[in-house]
Design a protein around this motif. Sequence first.
Motif, PDB file in Angstrom:
ATOM      1  N   GLY A 258     -29.900  73.847  15.503  1.00 10.18           N
ATOM      2  CA  GLY A 258     -29.617  74.388  16.846  1.00 10.18           C
ATOM      3  C   GLY A 258     -30.690  74.038  17.882  1.00 10.18           C
ATOM      4  N   GLN A 259     -30.288  74.285  19.110  1.00  8.49           N
ATOM      5  CA  GLN A 259     -31.131  73.902  20.246  1.00  8.49           C
ATOM      6  C   GLN A 259     -32.461  74.648  20.262  1.00  8.49           C
ATOM      7  OE1 GLN A 259     -30.232  71.437  22.400  1.00  8.49           O
ATOM      8  NE2 GLN A 259     -32.321  71.594  23.200  1.00  8.49           N
ATOM      9  N   GLN A 260     -32.444  75.902  19.870  1.00 10.05           N
ATOM     10  CA  GLN A 260     -33.678  76.669  19.911  1.00 10.05           C
ATOM     11  C   GLN A 260     -34.711  76.141  18.930  1.00 10.05           C
ATOM     12  OE1 GLN A 260     -33.185  80.721  18.437  1.00 10.05           O
ATOM     13  NE2 GLN A 260     -31.316  80.137  17.389  1.00 10.05           N
ATOM     14  N   PHE A 261     -34.287  75.555  17.818  1.00  9.24           N
ATOM     15  CA  PHE A 261     -35.222  74.980  16.851  1.00  9.24           C
ATOM     16  C   PHE A 261     -35.717  73.619  17.298  1.00  9.24           C
ATOM     17  CE2 PHE A 261     -32.381  77.784  14.247  1.00  9.24           C
ATOM     18  CZ  PHE A 261     -33.338  78.735  13.928  1.00  9.24           C
ATOM     19  N   ILE A 262     -34.906  72.927  18.099  1.00  7.25           N
ATOM     20  CA  ILE A 262     -35.339  71.600  18.630  1.00  7.25           C
ATOM     21  C   ILE A 262     -36.553  71.788  19.541  1.00  7.25           C
ATOM     22  CG2 ILE A 262     -34.678  69.696  20.147  1.00  7.25           C
ATOM     23  CD1 ILE A 262     -31.810  69.996  19.082  1.00  7.25           C
ATOM     24  N   GLY A 263     -36.507  72.783  20.393  1.00  3.33           N
ATOM     25  CA  GLY A 263     -37.628  73.037  21.310  1.00  3.33           C
ATOM     26  C   GLY A 263     -38.881  73.409  20.546  1.00  3.33           C
TER      27      GLY A 263
END
Length: 550
Positions: A258-263
């Motif tokens: 997910g996007q939150q882990f990419i950041g």
Amino acid sequence: MLNSLSIQNYALIDTLNVTFNNGFTIITGETGAGKSILLGGLGLVLGKRADLSSLRDETKKCIIEAAFDVEKYHLKDFFIDKDLDFEEKTIIRREILPSGKSRAFVNDSPVTLDVLSSLGDRLIDIHSQHQTLQLADNDFQLKVIDALAGNGTFLIEFNKGLLSYQKTQRELKKLIVFQENATKEYDYNSHLLKELEVAPLKAGILEELEEQYEQLNNVEIIEEHLSKGHSLLNDEQIGIVTLLTELKLASSKLAAFGQQFIGLNERINSVFIEVDDISSELQTLQENSEANPEVLEQVNTKLQLLYNLFKKHSVGTIEELIDIKEKLAESVSAADSVESDIKSKEKELQTKESTLDDLALKIRKKRNKVIPELQKQLLESLAQLGMPSATFKIEINPSPIFNASGKDELLFLFAANKGSNYGDLKKVASGGELSRIMLTIKSILAKYEQLPTMMFDEIDTGVSGEISGKMGDIMKAMSANMQVFSITHLPQVASKGIHHFKVYKEEEGMVTHTRMKKLSTEERVRELAEMLGGKDISASALAHAKQLLG
């Protein structure tokens, strides 16, 4: 010329307003009538000192005002120099307050007494038998000769050149004094300059050297901490880089969810890159860090040099040392070049001196040329005034120095009688003779230049009726080109005037007033008759008075 005079609350004068005309004006009156009061009031408006005793009513101020036509007097430059408004019809006012203070105004602008006196000298020349010292003054005598010679233009040019010459003299003297002082200080200043020239003087150098010294002087401590830092980052078991590598691997796997882990992964990658870069820099610094006693000694030497210079010159910054270095460089350079500057200035002075010598020679030639004519005019006029044996010895000789009137020494001697020795005018001429000589000289001057209003105060005292008549003729002739006043007791002089005023006293109750009025033709006849025969006027006195008036 003097157009009008107004006096309020001065001596015996309550209020006096009188208007004057051009030409020859006579002022008469009995002894004690107040002619001296009139002159005193006029003197105040021309810059003379005043005191409270001159106030008629000590509770009121004294006001004296005189109006002048100054168109012909070439005074515009004087007014500009004194920061005054120039008006062809100039009004001078003097006030004496009951407190004792005095105020003066020219065209309503306040002025000092010095300025007022200087202006007054250019407007009215008050001459009495006791004011003949000017005759013995060489500057005045040369002025008479120069008026006949037409030296005005040459003298203006000469004085302009003399000011420039004197300025160059002062500059040369300043250079010589500088050279004398510079010679004494040259070696010391050169030594100081060399010390500063070998010093590493540039902005920021002190901080740079001090930092370099600290690093070189503490190289072992620095290496120890660099090594410890590198070990903390790179230990195989607990090193920060090792742990961050494992953290980076874990976060990369989380990024797929997910996007939150990419950041989060990107932030961990950024930290890893920064820490890895720090690790590399620590290794590089450690590899390059080594003891260098030779460089340490060089840095220490430079620092000690700067510290010594700070102490020697009593300063605390590199910028101040740079400023001192520049000033020393200027001083040494000036000392090196002053010799050539002196030679250049000496050459300039010689050129100006040569120009002045040429002008002085032209002035001298013109002076010598007119001396015979001046002597002729003086002797002819004095012969008419009862001094037929009077002679003058006038010589112009070169002077070794320049002065405001050229480069001449004037010999102006007088002998009243045949066979008498020549001497200075003030020593060998009597008061009456000096008065007649001054009148003669002023009359000659009046032919050649514009003189201020002339006021002769009883200059004819002690001379015979016939001679006084001749003096009156001379004053009347002068009035053709200027305004002339004569205060006189002699009817022979009074009859020559174009305008005639009488000063008299008048009693009102218990108060005495000084008055002044202009006489009509009939009143002039009676005034002259009274001057001839006294209060009881006879028919013969009236006839004689009419004869004198023509």
